[in-house]
Design an enzyme around this catalytic site. Structure first.
Site, PDB file in Angstrom:
ATOM      1  N   GLY A  14      40.131  35.198  44.924  1.00 22.57           N
ATOM      2  CA  GLY A  14      39.582  36.547  44.942  1.00 22.57           C
ATOM      3  C   GLY A  14      38.970  36.938  46.270  1.00 22.57           C
ATOM      4  N   GLU A  51      35.956  29.841  38.021  1.00 29.33           N
ATOM      5  CA  GLU A  51      34.930  30.765  37.516  1.00 29.33           C
ATOM      6  C   GLU A  51      34.213  30.168  36.306  1.00 29.33           C
ATOM      7  OE1 GLU A  51      37.510  34.184  37.343  1.00 29.33           O
ATOM      8  OE2 GLU A  51      37.561  34.175  39.529  1.00 29.33           O
ATOM      9  N   GLU A  93      43.422  25.251  42.977  1.00 31.38           N
ATOM     10  CA  GLU A  93      42.846  26.544  43.326  1.00 31.38           C
ATOM     11  C   GLU A  93      41.626  26.327  44.220  1.00 31.38           C
ATOM     12  OE1 GLU A  93      44.201  29.810  40.612  1.00 31.38           O
ATOM     13  OE2 GLU A  93      42.369  29.063  39.737  1.00 31.38           O
ATOM     14  N   ASN A 136      46.773  35.588  35.799  1.00 29.07           N
ATOM     15  CA  ASN A 136      45.481  35.427  35.120  1.00 29.07           C
ATOM     16  C   ASN A 136      44.736  36.747  35.254  1.00 29.07           C
ATOM     17  OD1 ASN A 136      42.948  34.711  34.195  1.00 29.07           O
ATOM     18  ND2 ASN A 136      42.396  33.529  36.028  1.00 29.07           N
ATOM     19  N   TRP A 137      44.673  37.473  34.141  1.00 24.32           N
ATOM     20  CA  TRP A 137      44.055  38.810  34.203  1.00 24.32           C
ATOM     21  C   TRP A 137      42.533  38.773  34.254  1.00 24.32           C
ATOM     22  CZ3 TRP A 137      47.041  42.035  29.944  1.00 24.32           C
ATOM     23  CH2 TRP A 137      48.342  42.278  30.402  1.00 24.32           C
ATOM     24  N   LYS A 138      41.936  37.631  33.955  1.00 19.45           N
ATOM     25  CA  LYS A 138      40.471  37.518  33.882  1.00 19.45           C
ATOM     26  C   LYS A 138      39.926  38.552  32.877  1.00 19.45           C
ATOM     27  CE  LYS A 138      40.697  35.969  38.606  1.00 19.45           C
ATOM     28  NZ  LYS A 138      39.975  35.506  39.771  1.00 19.45           N
ATOM     29  N   SER A 184      44.502  34.029  46.059  1.00 20.76           N
ATOM     30  CA  SER A 184      44.977  35.191  46.817  1.00 20.76           C
ATOM     31  C   SER A 184      46.490  35.183  47.074  1.00 20.76           C
ATOM     32  CB  SER A 184      44.192  35.310  48.124  1.00 20.76           C
ATOM     33  OG  SER A 184      42.816  35.473  47.846  1.00 20.76           O
ATOM     34  N   HIS A 198      39.027  26.569  35.120  1.00 17.85           N
ATOM     35  CA  HIS A 198      39.103  27.566  36.198  1.00 17.85           C
ATOM     36  C   HIS A 198      37.777  27.562  36.959  1.00 17.85           C
ATOM     37  CE1 HIS A 198      39.304  31.429  38.237  1.00 17.85           C
ATOM     38  NE2 HIS A 198      40.622  31.343  38.102  1.00 17.85           N
ATOM     39  N   GLY A 214      45.699  35.794  40.338  1.00  9.38           N
ATOM     40  CA  GLY A 214      44.638  36.571  39.710  1.00  9.38           C
ATOM     41  C   GLY A 214      44.795  38.049  40.016  1.00  9.38           C
ATOM     42  N   GLY A 215      44.080  38.525  41.018  1.00 11.42           N
ATOM     43  CA  GLY A 215      44.048  39.950  41.361  1.00 11.42           C
ATOM     44  C   GLY A 215      45.418  40.623  41.418  1.00 11.42           C
TER      45      GLY A 215
HETATM   46  C1  PEP Z   1      42.731  33.023  39.854  1.00 10.78           C
HETATM   47  O1  PEP Z   1      41.930  33.695  39.232  1.00 10.78           O
HETATM   48  O2  PEP Z   1      43.187  31.999  39.313  1.00 10.78           O
HETATM   49  C2  PEP Z   1      43.114  33.425  41.207  1.00 10.78           C
HETATM   50  C3  PEP Z   1      43.868  32.623  41.901  1.00 10.78           C
HETATM   51  O3  PEP Z   1      42.648  34.645  41.652  1.00 10.78           O
HETATM   52  P1  PEP Z   1      43.158  35.478  42.947  1.00 10.78           P
HETATM   53  O4  PEP Z   1      44.668  35.425  42.941  1.00 10.78           O
HETATM   54  O5  PEP Z   1      42.622  36.832  42.760  1.00 10.78           O
HETATM   55  O6  PEP Z   1      42.617  34.777  44.156  1.00 10.78           O
END
Ligand code: PEP
Length: 250
Positions: free
Chosen positions: A173, A97, A167, A10-12, A213, A95, A234-235
């Site tokens: 993040g 966010e 999640e 997930n590039w956001k 993460s 999500h 994500g990251g």
């Molecule tokens: C996400 O955005 O779905 C996520 C899990 O982010 P991260 O891996 O950065 O915690």
């Protein structure tokens, strides 16, 4: 369970169209032999380029959000039909966010999930508790509410097309990953919810991804767990080499 793991990036709100092209060209040869399904949720502006470049590869491209209505006066929004028309295959919905920054509630998310299913887009339906809710031992209550309200009025047949992502908000993040034991215990609870509110076939078929993460150093331990059928990253998905490492460890 012998289903294929799903490794989803997930590039956001990251990467221009040019950066997307460069990333995907570099990623393709690194993950050619992957045994998992590889998904990339890119920004709307990168969808077309990503879809064109991944034709005849093992990478599946989707979006990070959509509106539940098909068309109309919703400035700035994108519909399921628009996504389907450019051949996006899935969409992330609910999500954390979107829930916490943009105040999306369970009923709006439910309308989106139903619209995605009706349009032939696979929803990756996200649920998760906050740090405070976990500390107050409310994890299961919160997840059950998100699950029941988010998947309201979805048939036993249609639910088979959904992917669920657990999640925990406190792990997104933040660099804090749920231990494999914590994640497994929640995934097993979600599997029971699917069984109870849908049926055994759905519980067996639906992939439950862990997100929060995830990185190359923890992905193997997470995927060893019986009820973890993939990860949402994500990251660590922003760098193609790191994402390829995660895919290749799965
Ligand atoms: C996400 O955005 O779905 C996520 C899990 O982010 P991260 O891996 O950065 O915690």
């Amino acid at each position: 369970m012998n289903k294929k793991n799903i490794i989803a990036g997930n590039w956001k709100m990251n990467k221009t169209e040019n950066e997307t092209e460069e990333y995907i060209k570099n990623l393709i040869p690194l993950i050619e032999g992957s045994l998992s399904s590889v998904y990339l949720a890119v920004p709307f502006t990168s969808l077309k380029a990503a879809i064109n470049l991944t034709e005849n590869t093992n990478i599946i491209i989707g979006a990070q959000n959509m509106h539940d209505e098909t068309e109309g006066a919703f400035t700035g929004e994108i519909s399921a039909i628009m996504l389907k028309a450019i051949e996006a295959e899935f969409v992330i919905l609910g999500h954390s966010e979107r829930r916490h920054i943009f105040n999306e509630d369970n009923s709006f998310i439910n309308r989106k999930v139903r619209r995605a299913l009706k349009t032939g887009l696979q929803p990756i339906f996200c649920i998760g508790e906050t740090q405070k809710e976990r500390e107050e031992s409310k994890t299961e209550v919160v997840l059950e509410k998100q699950f029941l309200e988010g998947l309201k009025d979805i048939s036993k047949k249609d639910v088979l097309d959904i992917v669920i992502a657990y999640e925990p908000v406190w792990a997104i993040g933040t660099g804090k990953t749920a231990t494999a034991e914590i994640a497994e215990s929640v995934h097993s609870y979600i599997r029971k919810l699917i069984h109870k509110h849908f049926d055994a076939k759905a519980a067996d078929t639906i992939n439950i991804l862990y997100g929060g993460s995830v990185k190359p150093s923890n992905v193997e331990e997470l995927l060893k767990q019986e009820n973890i059928d993939g990860v949402l990253v994500g990251g660590a998905s922003l760098d193609y080499k790191i994402f390829a490492e995660i895919v290749n460890k799965s």
